[in-house]
Design a protein around this motif. Structure first.
Motif, PDB file in Angstrom:
ATOM      1  N   LEU A  77      78.015  23.006  23.031  1.00 45.89           N
ATOM      2  CA  LEU A  77      77.175  24.020  22.938  1.00 45.89           C
ATOM      3  C   LEU A  77      77.759  24.408  24.211  1.00 45.89           C
ATOM      4  CD1 LEU A  77      74.093  24.374  21.193  1.00 45.89           C
ATOM      5  CD2 LEU A  77      75.863  25.668  20.106  1.00 45.89           C
ATOM      6  N   ALA A  78      77.701  24.032  25.340  1.00 45.78           N
ATOM      7  CA  ALA A  78      77.432  23.675  26.813  1.00 45.78           C
ATOM      8  C   ALA A  78      78.872  24.595  27.313  1.00 45.78           C
ATOM      9  CB  ALA A  78      76.562  23.214  27.760  1.00 45.78           C
ATOM     10  N   GLN A  84      71.685  29.123  27.084  1.00 44.41           N
ATOM     11  CA  GLN A  84      70.877  28.637  26.603  1.00 44.41           C
ATOM     12  C   GLN A  84      70.264  27.538  25.826  1.00 44.41           C
ATOM     13  OE1 GLN A  84      68.838  32.371  26.009  1.00 44.41           O
ATOM     14  NE2 GLN A  84      66.387  30.907  25.447  1.00 44.41           N
ATOM     15  N   GLU A  85      71.233  27.547  25.039  1.00 44.41           N
ATOM     16  CA  GLU A  85      71.404  26.788  22.621  1.00 44.41           C
ATOM     17  C   GLU A  85      71.642  25.504  23.798  1.00 44.41           C
ATOM     18  OE1 GLU A  85      73.077  27.932  20.085  1.00 44.41           O
ATOM     19  OE2 GLU A  85      74.133  30.203  21.117  1.00 44.41           O
ATOM     20  N   ALA A  89      69.164  22.561  23.225  1.00 45.81           N
ATOM     21  CA  ALA A  89      69.164  20.748  22.171  1.00 45.81           C
ATOM     22  C   ALA A  89      68.660  19.516  23.139  1.00 45.81           C
ATOM     23  CB  ALA A  89      71.226  21.129  21.685  1.00 45.81           C
ATOM     24  N   TYR A  90      69.447  19.873  24.557  1.00 44.25           N
ATOM     25  CA  TYR A  90      69.008  18.977  25.211  1.00 44.25           C
ATOM     26  C   TYR A  90      67.138  18.496  25.551  1.00 44.25           C
ATOM     27  CZ  TYR A  90      73.952  19.033  27.718  1.00 44.25           C
ATOM     28  OH  TYR A  90      75.091  19.433  27.148  1.00 44.25           O
ATOM     29  N   TRP A 108      70.935  19.258  33.574  1.00 40.94           N
ATOM     30  CA  TRP A 108      70.996  19.787  35.191  1.00 40.94           C
ATOM     31  C   TRP A 108      71.986  20.536  35.578  1.00 40.94           C
ATOM     32  CZ3 TRP A 108      74.896  18.024  39.518  1.00 40.94           C
ATOM     33  CH2 TRP A 108      74.559  18.471  40.417  1.00 40.94           C
ATOM     34  N   SER A 109      73.796  19.917  34.950  1.00 42.03           N
ATOM     35  CA  SER A 109      74.677  20.350  35.020  1.00 42.03           C
ATOM     36  C   SER A 109      74.428  21.740  35.138  1.00 42.03           C
ATOM     37  CB  SER A 109      75.875  20.087  34.810  1.00 42.03           C
ATOM     38  OG  SER A 109      75.567  20.225  32.981  1.00 42.03           O
TER      39      SER A 109
END
Length: 203
Positions: A77-78, A84-85, A89-90, A108-109
Motif C-alpha cells: 500500500l505504501a 494513510q492506508e 496496516a502497520y 517510520w519511513s
C-alpha cells in the motif's frame, strides 16, 4: 514514473523479500508459514500490485492472525496507494506485536515520506526505547528532533548515539553542532578537538 505505474521501461518493482524470512529474533515476522503470502510477495516483483493485494486480502481473510501478511499489505500500500492506508496496516500489526521493529521502521519511513514530523518522531522514540543499544535509532531520532527545532531533546539523542558509537567522527561533529545550538560553546569545542585528534594523518 508514477508510483505504481509499471508501463514505463525500467520501473523498479517492489521488493518484498525483506520480510520473507523465518522469524529470527525480536521484531521479525514469518511469511513462509503462509503459502499464499509467498505468492502475494512475488506479485509486486512481476509488476502486478493489484493482483498481489487481491491475493493478500484472500490470505488475510483465511489467516487473520498472520501478522506478516498485514505487514506485507502495508508495504504494498505504501508503494502503490498512499501512506494513510499503509500506516493503518502497520498499526494493526503493532497493536498485537508492539516490538516488531521491522514494522516500526517501515511505518517510520512512510510517516517521514508523508511529512508527518511529530508522528515520525514518536515512532522513532518507540524504536529507540525497544532497541536501546541501536545507535542508529538514537541518531535518526536526534536528526528528526533537530528538524523541528527541539534542540535540547535532539542533543540528548545525539549524545546517546555517540556514546554507543564513539568512533564515527561525523556523528561527533553532529554532536558538536547540537551543543553549539544550545549555546554550549565549550562542549562544542571539546567535541571538535576530539575529532581533530582522531583524524588520520593527511586527511
Amino acid at each position: 514514473v508514477k508510483r505504481g505505474d509499471w508501463s514505463e521501461p525500467g520501473a523498479k518493482p517492489f521488493n518484498a523479500g525483506s520480510i520473507a524470512g523465518k522469524r529470527g529474533g525480536r521484531g521479525r515476522l514469518d511469511l513462509q508459514r503462509v503459502p499464499i503470502g509467498i505468492a502475494a510477495a512475488r506479485y509486486p516483483r512481476l509488476g502486478a500490485p493489484l493482483s498481489a493485494l487481491e491475493l493478500l486480502e484472500q490470505a488475510i481473510q483465511s489467516n487473520p492472525e498472520a501478522l506478516a501478511l498485514h505487514k506485507l499489505r502495508g508495504d504494498i500500500l505504501a508503494t502503490f496507494r498512499g501512506p494513510q492506508e499503509a500506516v493503518q496496516a502497520y498499526d494493526l500489526v503493532l497493536s498485537t506485536q508492539p516490538a516488531a521493529l521491522d514494522v516500526r521502521w517501515a511505518k517510520w519511513s512512510v510517516l517521514v515520506w508523508w511529512g508527518q514530523d511529530n508522528e515520525a518522531i514518536a515512532e522513532l522514540r518507540h524504536i529507540a526505547h525497544i532497541d536501546r543499544r541501536n545507535p542508529l535509532a538514537h541518531f535518526r531520532l536526534a536528526q528528526e528532533l533537530r528538524k523541528v527545532d527541539r534542540l535540547e531533546e535532539s542533543l540528548d539523542s545525539f549524545t546517546q548515539a555517540v556514546h554507543l558509537m564513539p568512533g564515527i567522527l561525523s556523528w561527533r561533529l553532529a554532536l558538536a553542532r547540537a551543543k553549539f545550538d544550545v549555546l554550549d560553546y565549550q562542549g562544542a569545542e571539546a567535541e571538535v578537538q576530539t575529532v581533530l585528534q582522531r583524524l588520520p594523518p593527511g586527511s
